[in-house]
Scaffold this active site. Structure first.
Site, PDB file in Angstrom:
ATOM      1  N   GLY A 124       0.736  -1.234  -0.073  1.00  0.00           N
ATOM      2  CA  GLY A 124       0.065   0.049   0.016  1.00  0.00           C
ATOM      3  C   GLY A 124       1.109   1.298  -0.114  1.00  0.00           C
ATOM      4  O   GLY A 124       1.022   1.789   1.192  1.00  0.00           O
ATOM      5  N   SER A 158      -1.604  -3.999  -6.225  1.00  0.00           N
ATOM      6  CA  SER A 158      -1.605  -5.445  -6.767  1.00  0.00           C
ATOM      7  C   SER A 158      -2.078  -6.608  -5.661  1.00  0.00           C
ATOM      8  O   SER A 158      -1.806  -6.580  -4.375  1.00  0.00           O
ATOM      9  CB  SER A 158      -0.454  -5.936  -7.236  1.00  0.00           C
ATOM     10  N   GLU A 241      12.321  -4.694  -3.951  1.00  0.00           N
ATOM     11  CA  GLU A 241      11.601  -4.891  -5.051  1.00  0.00           C
ATOM     12  C   GLU A 241      12.185  -4.678  -6.527  1.00  0.00           C
ATOM     13  O   GLU A 241      11.350  -5.268  -7.265  1.00  0.00           O
ATOM     14  CB  GLU A 241      10.591  -3.641  -4.763  1.00  0.00           C
TER      15      GLU A 241
HETATM   16  C1  LIG Z   1       1.170  -3.071 -13.054  1.00  0.00           C
HETATM   17  C2  LIG Z   1       1.236  -2.251 -11.917  1.00  0.00           C
HETATM   18  C3  LIG Z   1       1.444  -2.715 -10.557  1.00  0.00           C
HETATM   19  C4  LIG Z   1       1.485  -1.799  -9.455  1.00  0.00           C
HETATM   20  N1  LIG Z   1       1.375  -2.540  -8.274  1.00  0.00           N
HETATM   21  C5  LIG Z   1       1.595  -1.506  -7.148  1.00  0.00           C
HETATM   22  C6  LIG Z   1       1.411  -2.098  -5.784  1.00  0.00           C
HETATM   23  O1  LIG Z   1       1.234  -3.225  -5.663  1.00  0.00           O
HETATM   24  N2  LIG Z   1       1.497  -1.002  -4.806  1.00  0.00           N
HETATM   25  C7  LIG Z   1       1.638   0.153  -4.924  1.00  0.00           C
HETATM   26  O2  LIG Z   1       1.639   0.930  -3.864  1.00  0.00           O
HETATM   27  N3  LIG Z   1       1.744   0.771  -6.263  1.00  0.00           N
HETATM   28  C8  LIG Z   1       1.910  -0.230  -7.325  1.00  0.00           C
HETATM   29  N4  LIG Z   1       1.859   0.165  -8.708  1.00  0.00           N
HETATM   30  C9  LIG Z   1       2.062   1.809  -8.842  1.00  0.00           C
HETATM   31  C10 LIG Z   1       3.438   2.207  -9.147  1.00  0.00           C
HETATM   32  O3  LIG Z   1       4.375   1.981  -8.349  1.00  0.00           O
HETATM   33  C11 LIG Z   1       3.304   3.712  -9.831  1.00  0.00           C
HETATM   34  O4  LIG Z   1       2.228   3.508 -10.757  1.00  0.00           O
HETATM   35  C12 LIG Z   1       4.889   4.318 -10.200  1.00  0.00           C
HETATM   36  O5  LIG Z   1       5.187   4.466  -8.990  1.00  0.00           O
HETATM   37  C13 LIG Z   1       4.346   5.497 -10.873  1.00  0.00           C
HETATM   38  O6  LIG Z   1       3.514   6.352 -10.298  1.00  0.00           O
HETATM   39  P1  LIG Z   1       2.373   7.134 -11.075  1.00  0.00           P
HETATM   40  O7  LIG Z   1       1.474   6.138 -11.540  1.00  0.00           O
HETATM   41  O8  LIG Z   1       1.674   8.073 -10.011  1.00  0.00           O
HETATM   42  O9  LIG Z   1       2.869   8.037 -12.187  1.00  0.00           O
HETATM   43  P2  LIG Z   1       3.665   9.513 -12.102  1.00  0.00           P
HETATM   44  O10 LIG Z   1       4.515   9.594 -10.615  1.00  0.00           O
HETATM   45  O11 LIG Z   1       2.484  10.696 -11.974  1.00  0.00           O
HETATM   46  O12 LIG Z   1       4.701   9.585 -13.195  1.00  0.00           O
HETATM   47  C14 LIG Z   1       3.971  10.255 -14.638  1.00  0.00           C
HETATM   48  C15 LIG Z   1       4.924  10.221 -15.393  1.00  0.00           C
HETATM   49  O13 LIG Z   1       5.848  11.239 -15.182  1.00  0.00           O
HETATM   50  C16 LIG Z   1       7.323  10.782 -14.949  1.00  0.00           C
HETATM   51  N5  LIG Z   1       7.866  11.610 -13.887  1.00  0.00           N
HETATM   52  C17 LIG Z   1       7.289  11.874 -12.561  1.00  0.00           C
HETATM   53  N6  LIG Z   1       8.207  12.495 -11.703  1.00  0.00           N
HETATM   54  C18 LIG Z   1       9.316  12.512 -12.494  1.00  0.00           C
HETATM   55  C19 LIG Z   1      10.651  13.127 -12.247  1.00  0.00           C
HETATM   56  N7  LIG Z   1      10.986  13.771 -10.976  1.00  0.00           N
HETATM   57  N8  LIG Z   1      11.587  13.078 -13.462  1.00  0.00           N
HETATM   58  C20 LIG Z   1      11.365  12.680 -14.521  1.00  0.00           C
HETATM   59  N9  LIG Z   1      10.220  11.903 -14.922  1.00  0.00           N
HETATM   60  C21 LIG Z   1       8.954  12.091 -13.831  1.00  0.00           C
HETATM   61  C22 LIG Z   1       7.252   9.376 -14.758  1.00  0.00           C
HETATM   62  O14 LIG Z   1       8.208   8.803 -15.001  1.00  0.00           O
HETATM   63  C23 LIG Z   1       6.015   8.949 -15.464  1.00  0.00           C
HETATM   64  O15 LIG Z   1       6.466   8.741 -16.856  1.00  0.00           O
HETATM   65  C24 LIG Z   1       1.662  -0.446  -9.472  1.00  0.00           C
HETATM   66  C25 LIG Z   1       1.662   0.047 -10.995  1.00  0.00           C
HETATM   67  C26 LIG Z   1       1.507  -0.658 -11.992  1.00  0.00           C
HETATM   68  C27 LIG Z   1       1.681  -0.167 -13.584  1.00  0.00           C
END
Ligand SMILES: Cc1cc2nc3c(=O)[nH]c(=O)nc-3n(C[C@H](O)[C@H](O)[C@H](O)COP(=O)(O)OP(=O)(O)OC[C@H]3O[C@@H](n4cnc5c(N)ncnc54)[C@H](O)[C@@H]3O)c2cc1C
Length: 370
Positions: A124, A158, A241
């Site tokens: 989480g 997940s 991880e």
């Molecule tokens: C299949 C799957 C399983 C997952 N499982 C889990 C889980 O079990 N538990 C959990 O807690 N999370 C989980 N996640 C979430 C995952 O950790 C996040 O999606 C990931 O960390 C990206 O965060 P966000 O989606 O909010 O994207 P954002 O942080 O909003 O990023 C959007 C875009 O902006 C870019 N970006 C953001 N900040 C910067 C920066 N400082 N410099 C350059 N580029 C930047 C990113 O690279 C990305 O391309 C899962 C995601 C997926 C796809």
């Protein structure tokens, strides 16, 4: 130097591959099985074989075996497409975290149910406005006597629908600087006030979820490690991880099944096979270095980036190998390829995006200026 595996390790690998293959034959999916395919029965089988907590100390009930033995077993299970999502997060991450930061009471309460394969865990961490930027987490845990009261929302968790526990990162001091007010709690997913809503991804799978917390009461003894000191713990967790074989082998079985279908009379196809085969070998060495504890701190950012970008390349190779079948949601390998290429963008998002990991590599491993 002799880099070959010993006869004992080769036998262990063969055994694990057979066990994995038998389980995969009955599974609904043979790709991404460590995250998207839970199977409680298989989790019990892993426990019975001593393949959960393999490297944990014997004093806590673990196997006391070497990281190389664990690697050999899981490389084989992942490659065979075995359904591992029930036990994977706890075995990879929650157990090692509890071993490092948990109290003896917490270890006594939670490690046995991970080791016997009866509990499933979800992570989480992410929130709608806090994915890459973990420090901006807003889910609040407020101390109230011998409890914390949790309010907020998590997303992309997940396996939450089928899990028993969620390992929650939450804000316990709203007045502290962003990354100094976070703590970690073990939360029973069956607690009153929790609502779990599955999210359908592009493949139609509903393995990840939104989890809502409304006045959820969590015993104070479920705090793991230091109050308001979670940031350091999260960084350690991310090492578990990011550096493992799950980041390299998610679609290994699909690759093995598509390889014979590729047109090897085409030199471009041969070159692509050569690149992928080289990639697998490089990725394997990088992962081995991580699991053996020989990689520089935070280098798992590079390992995960290299390996998951390879997985995406493999998804593309499989499309080319099956041709037009990759456009059809049909039974058989064509449908599997269609599903995998739709899922593949996730490889470089989950566990930290490639952009973020390249930042970590530049700033924290190579020491480049921000
Ligand atoms: C299949 C799957 C399983 C997952 N499982 C889990 C889980 O079990 N538990 C959990 O807690 N999370 C989980 N996640 C979430 C995952 O950790 C996040 O999606 C990931 O960390 C990206 O965060 P966000 O989606 O909010 O994207 P954002 O942080 O909003 O990023 C959007 C875009 O902006 C870019 N970006 C953001 N900040 C910067 C920066 N400082 N410099 C350059 N580029 C930047 C990113 O690279 C990305 O391309 C899962 C995601 C997926 C796809």
């Amino acid at each position: 130097m002799d880099f070959a595996l010993s006869p004992e390790l080769l036998a262990l690998r063969a055994e694990a591959f057979e066990v994995g293959r038998a389980a995969a034959a009955a599974a609904r999916l043979t790709e991404d099985t460590w995250i998207a395919v839970p199977d409680r029965t298989f989790s019990l089988e892993l426990a019975a074989r001593g393949w959960l907590g393999m490297t944990w100390p014997v004093e806590v009930g673990g196997g006391g075996r070497t990281p190389l033995e664990r690697f050999v077993v899981y490389e084989a299970l992942l490659s065979a497409g075995a359904p591992m999502a029930t036990s994977w997060f706890a075995d990879r991450q929650m157990g090692p975290t509890l071993l490092q930061f948990g109290t003896p009471e917490q270890q006594k309460a939670y490690l046995p149910q991970i080791l016997d394969g009866t509990s499933a865990w979800s992570i989480g961490m992410s929130e709608p406005d806090a994915g890459s930027d973990v420090a901006s987490i807003r889910t609040r845990a407020t101390r109230d006597g011998d409890r914390f009261v949790v309010n907020g929302q998590k997303i992309w968790n997940s396996g939450a629908m089928s899990a028993d526990w969620i390992y929650l990162i939450c804000r316990t001091d709203p007045d502290a600087p962003a990354h100094k007010g976070l703590s970690e709690l073990i939360v029973d997913l069956h607690s009153p006030g929790i609502t779990i809503t599955p999210i359908k991804d592009m493949t139609g799978s509903e393995h990840f979820c939104e989890v809502f917390f409304e006045d959820v009461r969590v015993p104070a003894e479920n705090l793991v490690g230091e109050l308001n000191g979670s940031f350091r713990q999260v960084m350690r967790q991310m090492e578990h991880e990011r550096g493992g074989p799950d980041r390299l082998l998610s679609n290994r079985k699909l690759y093995d099944d598509c390889l014979p279908l590729a047109d090897r009379t085409d030199p471009r196809v041969r070159q692509e096979i050569a690149a992928i085969e080289s990639g697998y070998r490089i990725g394997r060495l990088l992962v081995l270095r991580e699991v053996m504890g020989q990689a520089p701190t935070q280098f798992s950012a590079a390992t995960k980036t290299f390996c998951t970008e390879l997985e995406q390349r493999i998804a593309g190779f499989c499309v080319a190998a099956v041709g037009p079948h990759a456009m059809l949601a049909e039974a058989g390998v064509g449908g599997r390829v269609a599903r995998n290429v739709t899922y593949a963008p996730a490889y470089t998002i989950m566990g930290g995006t490639s952009q973020i990991l390249r930042n970590i590599l530049g700033e924290r491993v190579l020491g480049l200026p921000r």
